[in-house]
Design a protein around this motif. Structure first.
Motif, short mmCIF file in Angstrom:
data_model
loop_
_atom_site.label_atom_id
_atom_site.label_comp_id
_atom_site.label_asym_id
_atom_site.label_seq_id
_atom_site.Cartn_x
_atom_site.Cartn_y
_atom_site.Cartn_z
N LEU A 85 41.51 44.72 41.49
CA LEU A 85 40.15 44.28 41.74
C LEU A 85 39.52 43.41 42.59
O LEU A 85 40.29 42.34 42.74
CB LEU A 85 39.60 44.02 39.79
N ALA A 86 38.66 43.69 42.94
CA ALA A 86 37.92 42.74 43.99
C ALA A 86 37.36 41.40 43.44
O ALA A 86 36.09 41.17 43.30
CB ALA A 86 37.08 43.59 44.96
N ASP A 87 38.06 41.00 42.59
CA ASP A 87 37.78 39.79 41.79
C ASP A 87 38.76 38.36 41.91
O ASP A 87 39.80 38.47 41.53
CB ASP A 87 37.74 39.99 40.25
N SER A 143 45.24 42.01 49.42
CA SER A 143 46.00 43.49 49.70
C SER A 143 45.33 44.39 50.67
O SER A 143 44.37 44.03 51.02
CB SER A 143 46.47 43.96 48.21
N LYS A 144 45.93 45.48 50.80
CA LYS A 144 45.37 46.55 51.69
C LYS A 144 44.12 47.11 51.27
O LYS A 144 43.46 47.66 52.07
CB LYS A 144 46.62 47.56 52.15
N SER A 145 43.99 47.06 50.07
CA SER A 145 42.94 47.50 49.39
C SER A 145 41.94 46.52 49.04
O SER A 145 41.24 45.79 49.88
CB SER A 145 43.19 48.47 48.24
N LYS A 146 41.24 46.74 47.78
CA LYS A 146 40.11 45.58 47.39
C LYS A 146 40.62 44.48 46.57
O LYS A 146 39.93 43.54 46.21
CB LYS A 146 39.02 46.33 46.77
N THR A 202 39.15 28.97 48.98
CA THR A 202 38.02 29.83 49.74
C THR A 202 38.17 31.28 49.60
O THR A 202 37.29 31.76 49.82
CB THR A 202 37.99 29.04 51.11
N PHE A 203 39.56 31.58 49.39
CA PHE A 203 39.97 32.84 49.77
C PHE A 203 39.78 33.40 50.90
O PHE A 203 39.71 34.66 51.35
CB PHE A 203 39.33 33.86 48.68
N ASP A 204 39.75 32.69 51.91
CA ASP A 204 39.86 32.79 53.44
C ASP A 204 41.16 32.95 53.72
O ASP A 204 42.08 32.17 53.43
CB ASP A 204 38.71 31.90 54.19
#
Length: 337
Positions: A79-81, A104-107, A181-183
């Protein structure tokens, strides 16, 4: 951002990459970046395989499980969380396990824990990671490798797509990210060189501390376990008695946690345990002018012990070993296992 665009030599990058993302050498996985369709390639993993991956020509998926051991274990949060991978990393850190987050390669995100070149038993790594996922409330999360060992039913296992696929790196995917930051880290190769690897002995400590058992051994240690019967009730094991009576000079935090676990096992209420540990802290004699453990830390360690199902005795913990008694019933039980 480019998976190969740094000052390091190409051979050096392949070597560094392979030291983290390697497994079976006679097969690997791949996928179509457009359709997402994935399949197995029954060919040797070569330097060209890795280079094609890093250059964005053909993705490489690694079969981590080799003869019951793995160099890495991965949790797949789809999940994009940000919360689940961040909670996992924080909980792993609580146990001393360094975990690293990849977009990952998806979300979603992958959380990686790496081991040394000899790897670790997959059964141990999976048991510990599944316990962490259960503690943070994400027990349904996929874990790679998915098996403890290979057999006729699972000759290869399941592959996990490796990070740093050159075709997706410019899109900030398949890259490791800063957990604050998830950057993406600006230089992925500098990041890889800074990665810390976990030790298999630490897995043993975590398994013992939490009384974990694999599914083949019946899950968590049952409540009527004979060892727990011999060391529970109204008595503390000899090591805990000595720590409580004399105080400690080192490892105050760990000793506090261990005492709290024992008090919980004995059935003491939380507030009584906190009061007892505050009195115990006054007996401690830390060296070099250091202060005794603070009330806030006592509350933190006691809460940790009471909020989770810790059952281990920590016999191999450096904080406990100096207080061990060779005639302790726990020691006797450990010798018989």
């Amino acid at each position: 951002m480019d998976a190969l665009q740094t000052k390091r030599s190409t051979a050096g990058k392949v070597q560094l990459f392979s030291s983290f993302f390697s497994g079976l050498q006679n097969a690997y996985g791949t996928y179509d970046p457009v359709s997402g369709r994935s399949w197995q390639v029954k060919k040797l993993v070569t330097e060209k395989t890795i280079l094609d991956h890093l250059r964005g020509k053909s993705p490489y998926g690694v079969y981590l499980l080799v003869e019951g051991r793995t160099r890495a274990i991965v949790t797949d949060f789809d999940l994009a969380d940000y919360s689940p991978p961040h909670e996992f990393m924080s909980r792993a850190k609580h146990y001393g396990l360094p975990a690293y987050i990849e977009a990952s390669k998806s979300k979603g995100f992958h959380a990686w824990i790496f081991f040394g070149q000899e790897g670790a038993k997959a059964s141990k790594a999976r048991l510990v990671v599944k316990n962490i996922l259960e503690e943070i409330g994400y027990s349904d999360t996929e874990v790679f490798p998915k098996q403890d060992f290979l057999d006729q039913r699972a000759c290869f296992g399941n592959f996990i797509n490796a990070p740093l696929f050159g075709g997706l790196v410019p899109m900030k995917k398949t890259v490791f990210v800063d957990p604050g930051t998830f950057d993406p880290f600006p230089d992925q190769w500098d990041f890889l060189e800074s990665v810390q690897r976990a030790n298999e002995h630490l897995l043993d400590e975590i398994i013992e501390m939490n009384g974990l058992r694999s599914a083949n051994e019946g899950g968590l240690k049952p409540k009527n376990d004979t060892t727990e019967q011999r060391t529970s009730g109204h008595s503390l094991p000899p090591c805990a008695q000595r720590i409580l009576t004399n105080g400690v000079s080192h490892f105050q935090r760990v000793s506090c946690f261990r005492l709290a676990v024992h008090f919980k096992r004995m059935g003491l209420p939380y507030d009584i345990t906190v009061a007892a540990l505050k009195t115990w802290a006054l007996k401690n004699t830390p060296p070099n002018g250091k202060g005794v453990i603070q009330d806030s830390e006592i509350l933190k360690q006691t809460s940790c012990a009471y909020d989770h199902g810790y059952k281990g005795y920590g016999c191999n913990d450096p904080a406990i070993k100096p207080f061990c008694d060779p005639n302790c019933p726990v020691n006797e039980w450990r010798k018989q296992r």
